[in-house]
Design a protein around this motif. Structure first.
Motif, short mmCIF file in Angstrom:
data_model
loop_
_atom_site.label_atom_id
_atom_site.label_comp_id
_atom_site.label_asym_id
_atom_site.label_seq_id
_atom_site.Cartn_x
_atom_site.Cartn_y
_atom_site.Cartn_z
N ASP A 72 0.79 -1.24 0.00
CA ASP A 72 0.00 0.00 0.00
C ASP A 72 0.82 1.29 0.00
O ASP A 72 0.24 2.37 -0.11
CB ASP A 72 -0.93 0.02 1.22
N ALA A 73 2.13 1.20 0.15
CA ALA A 73 2.96 2.41 0.24
C ALA A 73 4.01 2.42 -0.87
O ALA A 73 4.23 1.42 -1.55
CB ALA A 73 3.65 2.46 1.61
N ASP A 74 4.65 3.57 -1.05
CA ASP A 74 5.82 3.65 -1.93
C ASP A 74 7.03 3.34 -1.05
O ASP A 74 7.29 4.05 -0.07
CB ASP A 74 5.93 5.05 -2.54
N VAL A 75 7.74 2.26 -1.38
CA VAL A 75 8.81 1.77 -0.51
C VAL A 75 10.08 1.52 -1.33
O VAL A 75 10.00 1.00 -2.44
CB VAL A 75 8.40 0.43 0.16
N CYS A 76 11.22 1.87 -0.77
CA CYS A 76 12.49 1.40 -1.31
C CYS A 76 13.37 0.92 -0.16
O CYS A 76 13.49 1.60 0.86
CB CYS A 76 13.22 2.49 -2.10
N ILE A 77 13.94 -0.27 -0.34
CA ILE A 77 14.86 -0.85 0.64
C ILE A 77 16.24 -0.88 0.00
O ILE A 77 16.38 -1.28 -1.16
CB ILE A 77 14.43 -2.28 1.01
N ALA A 78 17.25 -0.41 0.73
CA ALA A 78 18.61 -0.38 0.19
C ALA A 78 19.59 -0.78 1.29
O ALA A 78 19.28 -0.72 2.48
CB ALA A 78 18.94 1.01 -0.33
N ALA A 79 20.79 -1.18 0.88
CA ALA A 79 21.79 -1.65 1.84
C ALA A 79 23.14 -1.01 1.55
O ALA A 79 23.40 -0.52 0.46
CB ALA A 79 21.91 -3.17 1.78
N ALA A 80 23.99 -1.04 2.57
CA ALA A 80 25.42 -0.79 2.39
C ALA A 80 26.12 -2.09 2.78
O ALA A 80 25.76 -2.73 3.77
CB ALA A 80 25.90 0.36 3.26
N THR A 81 27.08 -2.48 1.97
CA THR A 81 27.72 -3.79 2.12
C THR A 81 28.70 -3.81 3.29
O THR A 81 29.10 -2.76 3.81
CB THR A 81 28.50 -4.15 0.85
N VAL A 82 29.12 -5.02 3.64
CA VAL A 82 30.15 -5.19 4.67
C VAL A 82 31.43 -4.47 4.24
O VAL A 82 32.09 -3.82 5.06
CB VAL A 82 30.41 -6.69 4.91
N ALA A 83 31.78 -4.54 2.95
CA ALA A 83 32.98 -3.85 2.46
C ALA A 83 32.86 -2.34 2.67
O ALA A 83 33.83 -1.67 3.07
CB ALA A 83 33.20 -4.16 0.98
N GLU A 84 31.66 -1.80 2.44
CA GLU A 84 31.45 -0.36 2.65
C GLU A 84 31.50 0.00 4.13
O GLU A 84 32.02 1.06 4.51
CB GLU A 84 30.12 0.07 2.04
N ILE A 85 30.97 -0.88 4.98
CA ILE A 85 31.04 -0.66 6.43
C ILE A 85 32.50 -0.60 6.88
O ILE A 85 32.91 0.28 7.63
CB ILE A 85 30.29 -1.77 7.20
N ASP A 86 33.31 -1.57 6.37
CA ASP A 86 34.72 -1.64 6.77
C ASP A 86 35.54 -0.49 6.18
O ASP A 86 36.51 -0.03 6.78
CB ASP A 86 35.32 -2.99 6.36
N THR A 87 35.16 -0.02 5.00
CA THR A 87 35.89 1.06 4.33
C THR A 87 35.62 2.41 4.99
O THR A 87 36.53 3.21 5.22
CB THR A 87 35.49 1.15 2.84
N HIS A 88 34.36 2.67 5.29
CA HIS A 88 33.97 3.98 5.85
C HIS A 88 33.91 3.84 7.38
O HIS A 88 34.90 4.00 8.05
CB HIS A 88 32.62 4.42 5.27
N ASN A 89 32.76 3.58 7.90
CA ASN A 89 32.50 3.20 9.29
C ASN A 89 31.00 2.92 9.32
O ASN A 89 30.30 3.20 8.34
CB ASN A 89 32.92 4.30 10.30
N ILE A 90 30.50 2.38 10.40
CA ILE A 90 29.11 1.93 10.40
C ILE A 90 28.13 3.09 10.28
O ILE A 90 27.10 2.98 9.59
CB ILE A 90 28.81 1.04 11.64
N LEU A 91 28.44 4.22 10.89
CA LEU A 91 27.52 5.37 10.79
C LEU A 91 27.45 5.87 9.35
O LEU A 91 26.35 6.06 8.80
CB LEU A 91 27.97 6.50 11.73
N ARG A 92 28.61 6.07 8.74
CA ARG A 92 28.64 6.56 7.35
C ARG A 92 27.95 5.54 6.42
O ARG A 92 27.20 5.92 5.52
CB ARG A 92 30.09 6.80 6.93
N ALA A 93 28.21 4.25 6.64
CA ALA A 93 27.59 3.22 5.80
C ALA A 93 26.07 3.22 5.95
O ALA A 93 25.35 3.07 4.96
CB ALA A 93 28.16 1.84 6.14
N SER A 94 25.60 3.43 7.18
CA SER A 94 24.14 3.47 7.39
C SER A 94 23.54 4.67 6.66
O SER A 94 22.44 4.59 6.10
CB SER A 94 23.79 3.49 8.88
#
Length: 205
Positions: A72-94
């Motif tokens: 019933d809604a307009d939805v988009c789900i997206a992710a940041a990968t483990v590689a992106e988490i390790d490259t940046h940091n968890i806050l930036r990846a989120s």
């Protein structure tokens, strides 16, 4: 106990910002798996009853709400990968995951309600950060439910490929089972090497 309502959305709409999206992410704490964000624009006439912070709902209730929100809604789900988490940091990846989710909506929102106290870099749309937003805004609550259900299902899939870590039960969070499996079975490609318990096993020599 407070329940989310439409007051933030209505306040934005009275300022002429008619299309309001709620944004939330899940998976900042786990040792494994991606961080996942969702952006949701609810249809005010078709809001599923009983929405709340996803952590306060049973898995069965979350699954039912997930199906209704996706329908019933307009939805988009997206992710940041483990590689992106390790490259940046968890806050930036989120934040990267959040920006991707916003960009993936079928129509650009006029205003964003973002759970937490920080606005991700690179957002040019009108927006506001809402602390504890998943218990205050229905749109953010919907985003938290959708992101959590999607990520939990993804971790169940990964658990079948990498048995022994209990991801189907712990979703990659650092439970005793998960931590002992890390020591006994070693690391998988889905482990966040920048997270201390994982890093310590990697460099225990």
């Amino acid at each position: 106990m407070t329940h989310p309502d439409f007051s933030f959305e209505i306040a934005a709409q009275t300022r002429g910002l008619s299309r309001v999206a709620g944004i939330d992410e899940v998976g900042r704490g786990p040792l494994a798996g991606p961080v996942v964000a969702a952006a949701v624009v609810l249809d005010p006439a078709r809001v599923p009853p009983g929405m709340n912070d996803s952590k306060k709902l049973t898995a069965t209730r979350r699954d039912a709400l997930f199906d209704q929100i996706m329908r019933d809604a307009d939805v988009c789900i997206a992710a940041a990968t483990v590689a992106e988490i390790d490259t940046h940091n968890i806050l930036r990846a989120s934040h990267i995951a959040m920006v991707r989710a916003i960009a993936g909506l079928s129509h650009t929102p006029d205003h964003l309600l973002i759970d937490g106290n920080l606005i991700p870099r690179g957002i040019t749309i009108s927006c506001e950060a809402v602390i504890k937003g998943d218990t205050r805004s229905l749109s953010i609550s919907a985003a938290s439910i959708v992101a959590k259900v999607w990520r939990d299902r993804h971790m169940v899939d990964l658990a079948q490929q990498f048995p022994g870590y209990g991801w189907d039960k712990n979703a990659g969070y650092p439970t005793a089972t998960h931590k002992s499996a890390l020591i006994n079975l070693g690391l998988t490609p889905h482990h966040r090497r920048s997270f201390k318990p994982v890093h310590n096993i990697l460099y225990q020599d």
